[in-house]
Design a protein around this motif. Structure first.
Motif, mmCIF file in Angstrom:
data_model
loop_
_atom_site.group_PDB
_atom_site.id
_atom_site.type_symbol
_atom_site.label_atom_id
_atom_site.label_comp_id
_atom_site.label_asym_id
_atom_site.label_seq_id
_atom_site.Cartn_x
_atom_site.Cartn_y
_atom_site.Cartn_z
ATOM 1 N N LEU A 50 0.829 -1.204 0.000
ATOM 2 C CA LEU A 50 0.000 0.000 0.000
ATOM 3 C C LEU A 50 0.861 1.250 0.000
ATOM 4 O O LEU A 50 1.936 1.244 0.592
ATOM 5 C CB LEU A 50 -0.811 0.053 1.301
ATOM 6 C CG LEU A 50 -2.247 -0.424 1.309
ATOM 7 C CD1 LEU A 50 -2.805 -0.284 2.723
ATOM 8 C CD2 LEU A 50 -3.101 0.369 0.344
ATOM 9 N N MET A 138 -8.443 -1.119 -11.527
ATOM 10 C CA MET A 138 -7.142 -1.650 -11.970
ATOM 11 C C MET A 138 -7.232 -3.174 -12.023
ATOM 12 O O MET A 138 -6.579 -3.878 -11.252
ATOM 13 C CB MET A 138 -6.038 -1.261 -10.962
ATOM 14 C CG MET A 138 -5.733 0.188 -10.926
ATOM 15 S SD MET A 138 -4.958 0.766 -12.450
ATOM 16 C CE MET A 138 -5.225 2.521 -12.246
ATOM 17 N N THR A 182 3.883 0.158 -9.799
ATOM 18 C CA THR A 182 4.185 -1.272 -9.715
ATOM 19 C C THR A 182 5.648 -1.550 -10.051
ATOM 20 O O THR A 182 6.362 -2.207 -9.281
ATOM 21 C CB THR A 182 3.291 -2.058 -10.701
ATOM 22 O OG1 THR A 182 1.926 -1.798 -10.390
ATOM 23 C CG2 THR A 182 3.557 -3.548 -10.620
ATOM 24 N N GLY A 183 6.100 -1.064 -11.211
ATOM 25 C CA GLY A 183 7.468 -1.325 -11.645
ATOM 26 C C GLY A 183 8.473 -0.838 -10.609
ATOM 27 O O GLY A 183 9.457 -1.521 -10.302
ATOM 28 N N ALA A 371 5.448 -4.813 -16.304
ATOM 29 C CA ALA A 371 4.776 -3.941 -15.319
ATOM 30 C C ALA A 371 4.147 -2.775 -16.060
ATOM 31 O O ALA A 371 4.346 -1.608 -15.707
ATOM 32 C CB ALA A 371 5.792 -3.471 -14.283
#
Ligand code: NAP
Length: 534
Positions: A50, A138, A182-183, A371
């Motif tokens: 998170l 998402m 994310t990446g 990603a």
């Protein structure tokens, strides 16, 4: 035949199911996964975590849930969140109302009896009075159609499809494509572990430190004792995060004071740099450039090689792409086993059996981690095969961008109430949607109490709401001209259309309350199905 079907058992769908059941409805949730958690079920890549405070993101409606769960870090990681959502579902005895492995493939409105028929992939069929898609913004991974992708003989994986058993990356040659939230989380997590890491970056991002920390027992207690205070703070804020913009403009303060503010925000845990910055951060290009200048200097301080630092420094205004948070991400590029490739300077030509071929070289790899994000906001709703009045599909109705009233209703799709989709609640998702989920329950109770079998939202009211959402974003040049998933511009061929409501959430709630108080005047209703009544 059910009173309601909720589609999706993520953070929004779980709460909606609970509230509908509490209200006495016969409700079932259809979930494509084998367990609950949605985003936190699918996105189990290394480092998934998170970036809003765990206690500001999770449920605050139940004293028992608050008391019986210990958050032990400011920003919970994926395994903890997955455990949490399972705990909630079991504690509230919701599991018996959820059908797992139930991927919805079509939802058809039947005018003759005013019900929805819902088909899932294994052939089972469900019928319901109210359809409540809650599939998340998402949920549809985007995989670029690189030439040769199928030829690759190593492991290739999109971050949102990470297997439950994990992938052992120790000693492997790995490539990561994409450096969104994310990446960045993956790169910083696996860099120390893999033999070699190549990061392929199309657009660098303005990332600031997450500054996560482990709780002391006193802090665990303090969070529980103040859960509702934190809840109120999120509810009162513009986007349901803990912070609001400071009520002063960037250049109204002296340069040294401004620098001190940036520095404090940069080091404070979480979204502060974004959410608690000067109020003109996004409305004044010069103000934005000043914040970006500060961040660029931090990148150059933290990355040893000036050329790598240059490549990592974005050209776009700060926060015109959703800003990620990081933990020693920039320092990863100081490791000898990490390379950065800037794709605009060195594009991918194709994927080969052994790895990635760019215009300059072949990069041999064992694992390709993709990603590249999601067909965001509308993607998951459009995949449900929704067909409304006269067989019109949601795909057709939203061909030029989403069209909703308050993000909840879609004209031509009777008895459907969307939770957490486009043009509605927006920001710290679970907190924004809690109110909408409650509102949906009250709306359904009103419909039932008044014998309303069928409703459809007024087309003109919808038109005005769509226009209003567009006006809000186009009145801010920095946001109007941005390229990001909010505009759909990350998906080739997707119509460029802004998909969110960017007004304040407290204002949004006032509008919803007014609609309810006035007896939902935007809903055309009938006490019997249209055809039967004729
Ligand atoms: P994203 O923000 O859309 O980032 C995708 C990345 O892939 C971008 O760097 C993008 O480059 C790149 N990309 C896309 N297509 C490409 C292609 N064909 N070739 C090369 N690169 C390509 O996706 P995400 O990182 O998964 O995050 C999506 C959202 O999920 C976030 O904005 C956030 O709201 C949420 N999220 C939150 C957390 C958290 O900490 N709580 C973690 C992860 C995700 P361009 O920028 O050039 O398009």
């Amino acid at each position: 035949m059910h009173d309601a079907i909720v589609i999706g058992a993520g953070v929004n769908g779980i709460y909606q199911l609970h509230r509908l059941r509490e209200a006495g409805l016969d409700v079932v949730t259809l979930e494509a996964g084998t367990s609950v958690g949605g985003t936190w079920f699918w996105n189990r890549y290394p480092g998934a975590r998170l970036d809003s405070e765990a206690y500001a993101y999770t449920y605050a409606f139940s004293k028992e849930l608050i008391e019986e769960w210990d958050w032990v870090e400011e920003f919970a990681d994926q395994p903890t969140l997955e455990r949490y959502f399972n705990f909630v579902v079991d504690r509230l005895d919701l599991r018996r109302s959820i059908v797992f492995d139930a991927r919805v493939v079509s939802c058809r409105w039947n005018e003759s009896d005013a019900i929805w028929t819902v088909d899932i992939a294994d052939g089972r069929q469900f019928r319901t009075k109210y359809l409540i898609p809650a599939t998340g913004i998402m949920a549809v991974p985007y995989m670029p159609p690189w030439e040769g992708l199928d030829d690759f003989e190593g492991v290739k994986i999109h971050t949102a499809d990470w297997p439950r058993e994990g992938i052992d990356l120790t000693g492997k040659r790995v490539a990561v494509v994409g450096v969104g939230s994310t990446g960045i989380q993956i790169v910083q997590t696996i860099a120390p572990q893999v033999e070699h890491l190549t990061v392929l970056q199309r657009t660098p991002n303005w990332a600031v430190p997450l500054a996560n920390y482990t709780f002391t027992p006193e802090r665990v207690r303090e969070v529980k004792d103040n859960y509702l205070t934190y809840y109120d703070a999120t509810a009162d804020s513009r986007s349901c995060f803990l912070w609001n913009a400071r009520p002063v403009n960037t250049f109204d303060v002296a340069p040294d004071e401004r620098e001190a503010v940036y520095s404090e925000l940069y080091h404070r845990p979480g979204m502060s740099f974004y959410q608690n910055n000067f109020q003109d951060l996004l409305s004044d290009a010069e103000a934005n450039a000043e914040a970006a200048r500060f961040l660029a200097s931090k990148i150059h301080q933290r990355v040893n090689d000036p050329e790598t630092a240059r490549k990592l420094t974005p050209m776009h205004p700060y926060a015109t792409k959703r800003p990620p948070l990081e933990t020693r991400y920039y320092e990863a590029y100081n490791q000898p086993n990490v390379d950065l490739i800037s794709l605009p300077e060195e594009p991918i030509v194709r994927i080969t059996k052994e790895g990635i071929q760019t215009t300059e070289r072949v990069i041999p790899i064992d694992v390709l981690i993709v990603a590249t994000g999601f067909d965001a906001i509308t993607g998951s709703f459009l995949k449900l095969g929704i067909e409304g009045v006269g067989g019109q599909t949601l795909v057709e109705a939203w061909a030029d961008g989403p069209r909703t009233f308050m993000g909840i209703f879609g004209h031509g799709f009777p008895n459907m109430l969307i939770l957490g989709g486009p043009q509605g609640s927006n920001g710290n998702q679970p907190r924004c949607t809690t109110f909408v989920a409650d509102w949906i329950v009250e709306c359904i109770q009103y419909l039932r109490a008044n014998g309303i079998e069928r409703f459809d939202v007024d087309e003109e009211a919808q038109h005005e709401w769509v226009d209003y959402c567009n006006e809000l974003v186009t009145s801010i040049p920095l946001l109007r001209d941005a390229e990001n998933w909010q505009w759909g511009s990350n998906i080739p061929g997707k119509k460029r259309a802004y998909m969110l409501y960017i007004g304040s959430q407290p204002d949004f709630r006032v509008l919803l309350e007014k609609i309810a108080d006035e007896g939902y005047p935007q809903l055309h209703r009938s006490s019997a199905p249209v055809e039967a009544a004729q």
